[in-house]
Design a protein around this motif. Structure first.
Motif, PDB file in Angstrom:
ATOM      1  N   SER A 101       0.833  -1.207   0.000  1.00  0.00           N
ATOM      2  CA  SER A 101       0.000   0.000   0.000  1.00  0.00           C
ATOM      3  C   SER A 101       0.867   1.255   0.000  1.00  0.00           C
ATOM      4  O   SER A 101       0.570   2.234  -0.696  1.00  0.00           O
ATOM      5  N   THR A 102       1.971   1.228   0.760  1.00  0.00           N
ATOM      6  CA  THR A 102       2.873   2.384   0.776  1.00  0.00           C
ATOM      7  C   THR A 102       3.539   2.565  -0.580  1.00  0.00           C
ATOM      8  O   THR A 102       3.651   3.689  -1.085  1.00  0.00           O
ATOM      9  N   LEU A 103       3.966   1.452  -1.194  1.00  0.00           N
ATOM     10  CA  LEU A 103       4.586   1.532  -2.520  1.00  0.00           C
ATOM     11  C   LEU A 103       3.609   2.089  -3.546  1.00  0.00           C
ATOM     12  O   LEU A 103       3.970   2.925  -4.379  1.00  0.00           O
ATOM     13  N   SER A 104       2.365   1.622  -3.480  1.00  0.00           N
ATOM     14  CA  SER A 104       1.345   2.089  -4.412  1.00  0.00           C
ATOM     15  C   SER A 104       1.094   3.581  -4.242  1.00  0.00           C
ATOM     16  O   SER A 104       0.979   4.325  -5.224  1.00  0.00           O
ATOM     17  N   ARG A 105       1.026   4.033  -2.995  1.00  0.00           N
ATOM     18  CA  ARG A 105       0.801   5.454  -2.734  1.00  0.00           C
ATOM     19  C   ARG A 105       1.997   6.300  -3.150  1.00  0.00           C
ATOM     20  O   ARG A 105       1.838   7.421  -3.622  1.00  0.00           O
ATOM     21  N   LEU A 106       3.197   5.747  -2.993  1.00  0.00           N
ATOM     22  CA  LEU A 106       4.390   6.465  -3.454  1.00  0.00           C
ATOM     23  C   LEU A 106       4.354   6.664  -4.973  1.00  0.00           C
ATOM     24  O   LEU A 106       4.607   7.758  -5.474  1.00  0.00           O
ATOM     25  N   GLU A 107       4.046   5.581  -5.700  1.00  0.00           N
ATOM     26  CA  GLU A 107       4.038   5.647  -7.160  1.00  0.00           C
ATOM     27  C   GLU A 107       2.940   6.563  -7.691  1.00  0.00           C
ATOM     28  O   GLU A 107       3.098   7.185  -8.739  1.00  0.00           O
ATOM     29  N   SER A 108       1.824   6.635  -6.975  1.00  0.00           N
ATOM     30  CA  SER A 108       0.714   7.480  -7.433  1.00  0.00           C
ATOM     31  C   SER A 108       0.849   8.919  -6.964  1.00  0.00           C
ATOM     32  O   SER A 108       0.047   9.779  -7.350  1.00  0.00           O
ATOM     33  N   GLY A 109       1.842   9.192  -6.113  1.00  0.00           N
ATOM     34  CA  GLY A 109       2.039  10.544  -5.624  1.00  0.00           C
ATOM     35  C   GLY A 109       1.238  10.881  -4.384  1.00  0.00           C
ATOM     36  O   GLY A 109       1.263  12.024  -3.922  1.00  0.00           O
ATOM     37  N   GLN A 110       0.529   9.904  -3.829  1.00  0.00           N
ATOM     38  CA  GLN A 110      -0.281  10.157  -2.635  1.00  0.00           C
ATOM     39  C   GLN A 110       0.557  10.106  -1.363  1.00  0.00           C
ATOM     40  O   GLN A 110       0.100  10.565  -0.313  1.00  0.00           O
ATOM     41  N   ARG A 111       1.780   9.545  -1.461  1.00  0.00           N
ATOM     42  CA  ARG A 111       2.665   9.464  -0.302  1.00  0.00           C
ATOM     43  C   ARG A 111       3.932  10.257  -0.613  1.00  0.00           C
ATOM     44  O   ARG A 111       4.551  10.073  -1.657  1.00  0.00           O
ATOM     45  N   ARG A 112       4.315  11.149   0.297  1.00  0.00           N
ATOM     46  CA  ARG A 112       5.505  11.963   0.107  1.00  0.00           C
ATOM     47  C   ARG A 112       6.753  11.081   0.260  1.00  0.00           C
ATOM     48  O   ARG A 112       6.896  10.376   1.257  1.00  0.00           O
ATOM     49  N   PRO A 113       7.674  11.099  -0.719  1.00  0.00           N
ATOM     50  CA  PRO A 113       8.870  10.266  -0.607  1.00  0.00           C
ATOM     51  C   PRO A 113       9.794  10.776   0.499  1.00  0.00           C
ATOM     52  O   PRO A 113       9.927  11.978   0.702  1.00  0.00           O
ATOM     53  N   SER A 114      10.402   9.855   1.205  1.00  0.00           N
ATOM     54  CA  SER A 114      11.359  10.200   2.248  1.00  0.00           C
ATOM     55  C   SER A 114      12.615   9.378   2.042  1.00  0.00           C
ATOM     56  O   SER A 114      12.610   8.357   1.345  1.00  0.00           O
ATOM     57  N   LEU A 115      13.713   9.822   2.647  1.00  0.00           N
ATOM     58  CA  LEU A 115      14.971   9.102   2.523  1.00  0.00           C
ATOM     59  C   LEU A 115      14.841   7.678   3.047  1.00  0.00           C
ATOM     60  O   LEU A 115      15.393   6.736   2.477  1.00  0.00           O
ATOM     61  N   GLU A 116      14.064   7.500   4.092  1.00  0.00           N
ATOM     62  CA  GLU A 116      13.860   6.195   4.693  1.00  0.00           C
ATOM     63  C   GLU A 116      13.225   5.212   3.707  1.00  0.00           C
ATOM     64  O   GLU A 116      13.512   4.012   3.730  1.00  0.00           O
ATOM     65  N   LEU A 117      12.363   5.733   2.825  1.00  0.00           N
ATOM     66  CA  LEU A 117      11.715   4.876   1.823  1.00  0.00           C
ATOM     67  C   LEU A 117      12.555   4.739   0.559  1.00  0.00           C
ATOM     68  O   LEU A 117      12.585   3.679  -0.073  1.00  0.00           O
ATOM     69  N   LEU A 118      13.234   5.829   0.177  1.00  0.00           N
ATOM     70  CA  LEU A 118      13.937   5.828  -1.101  1.00  0.00           C
ATOM     71  C   LEU A 118      15.232   5.022  -1.084  1.00  0.00           C
ATOM     72  O   LEU A 118      15.623   4.454  -2.104  1.00  0.00           O
ATOM     73  N   LEU A 119      15.895   4.954   0.062  1.00  0.00           N
ATOM     74  CA  LEU A 119      17.150   4.201   0.125  1.00  0.00           C
ATOM     75  C   LEU A 119      16.961   2.718  -0.217  1.00  0.00           C
ATOM     76  O   LEU A 119      17.678   2.182  -1.069  1.00  0.00           O
ATOM     77  N   PRO A 120      16.000   2.013   0.415  1.00  0.00           N
ATOM     78  CA  PRO A 120      15.814   0.600   0.033  1.00  0.00           C
ATOM     79  C   PRO A 120      15.298   0.441  -1.390  1.00  0.00           C
ATOM     80  O   PRO A 120      15.595  -0.561  -2.052  1.00  0.00           O
ATOM     81  N   LEU A 121      14.538   1.430  -1.900  1.00  0.00           N
ATOM     82  CA  LEU A 121      14.053   1.338  -3.277  1.00  0.00           C
ATOM     83  C   LEU A 121      15.206   1.490  -4.270  1.00  0.00           C
ATOM     84  O   LEU A 121      15.267   0.785  -5.277  1.00  0.00           O
ATOM     85  N   ALA A 122      16.119   2.427  -3.989  1.00  0.00           N
ATOM     86  CA  ALA A 122      17.284   2.597  -4.858  1.00  0.00           C
ATOM     87  C   ALA A 122      18.123   1.325  -4.879  1.00  0.00           C
ATOM     88  O   ALA A 122      18.620   0.903  -5.929  1.00  0.00           O
TER      89      ALA A 122
END
Length: 203
Positions: free
Chosen positions: A41-62
Motif C-alpha cells: 500500500s505504501t509503494l502504491s501510494r508512493l508511485e501514485s504521488g499520494q505518499r511523500r517520498p522520504s529518505l527512509e523509503l527511497l534508500l531501500p528502493l534505490a
C-alpha cells in the motif's frame, strides 16, 4: 516551512519515476515489497504521488532497483545524458542514426549481416568515411576489392562505383559518416593515385 516550487516539482516526479523503474524491471508491487520491506500500500501510494517520498523509503528502493539515489530524486529522465537511439532496418541492415539534427554531414552506426556479401556497386553525389568497429568489411571501390578489419577506416568519393558489406564470415559493425564535403579524417584506401592535377585543384 513550505517547499519551493522547484522542490515540490522534483518530489512530484519521484512517484512516476519509481513506477517506470519497477515496470521496466518487470517487478510487481508484491515482489518489490518483499525486496524492500515496504508495504504494498505504501509503494502504491508512493508511485501514485499520494505518499511523500522520504529518505527512509527511497534508500531501500534505490538498492532494490540498483540505481543511484540521485536517479530517483535528482534528475528527471530528460536530464539523462544517455542518448536513446532508435535502430532501423534498411534493406536487411540495422542502421542507427547518430546525428540528431539535419546538416551536410550525417553519421550512422550500421550492422551489416553476413549474407550481405554480393557486390552491387552504385554511384551518387557525396563523400563517405567508414570505420570498422568489429568484424571484417569488404569494400569494392571502382576496380579495387579490399578487406578492412576492426580499427581500420576508409574514405572515398561516392561518385566512384562502390559497395561495402560483409566478407561472408559474419556480421560487420561500422560507423559511417556521409556528406557532400565529408571530413577526411583517416585514410585507409584511395580510389586512385594522386596526380599533379589533383594537387593543383585541391582534390
Amino acid at each position: 516551512m513550505d517547499s519551493s516550487p522547484a522542490i515540490a516539482q522534483t518530489l512530484a516526479e519521484v512517484g512516476p519515476r519509481l513506477k517506470r523503474l519497477r515496470t521496466r524491471r518487470g517487478m510487481t508491487l508484491a515482489e518489490l515489497s518483499e525486496a524492500t520491506g515496504i508495504s504494498k500500500s505504501t509503494l502504491s501510494r508512493l508511485e501514485s504521488g499520494q505518499r511523500r517520498p522520504s529518505l527512509e523509503l527511497l534508500l531501500p528502493l534505490a538498492q532494490a532497483h540498483r540505481v543511484p539515489l540521485d536517479e530517483l530524486v535528482g534528475a528527471p529522465e530528460v536530464g539523462d545524458p544517455r542518448i536513446r537511439l532508435t535502430p532501423r532496418r534498411v534493406h536487411g541492415n540495422v542502421v542507427v542514426p547518430l546525428t540528431r539534427q539535419p546538416g551536410p554531414l550525417q553519421t550512422y552506426k550500421m550492422v551489416l549481416p553476413a549474407d550481405r556479401n554480393t557486390p552491387e556497386p552504385r554511384t551518387h553525389e557525396g563523400y563517405e568515411w567508414l570505420y570498422v568497429l568489429s568484424g571484417r568489411l569488404r569494400l569494392v571501390l571502382a576496380d579495387r576489392d579490399l578487406v578492412l578489419g576492426a580499427g581500420e577506416a576508409a574514405e572515398f568519393d561516392t561518385r566512384l562505383p562502390h559497395w561495402f558489406g560483409s566478407t561472408g564470415e559474419g556480421p560487420v559493425e561500422i560507423l559511417s559518416l556521409f556528406g557532400r564535403q565529408g571530413e577526411r579524417m583517416h585514410v585507409r584506401a584511395r580510389p586512385r593515385a594522386r596526380t599533379d592535377r589533383d594537387a593543383e585543384t585541391g582534390r
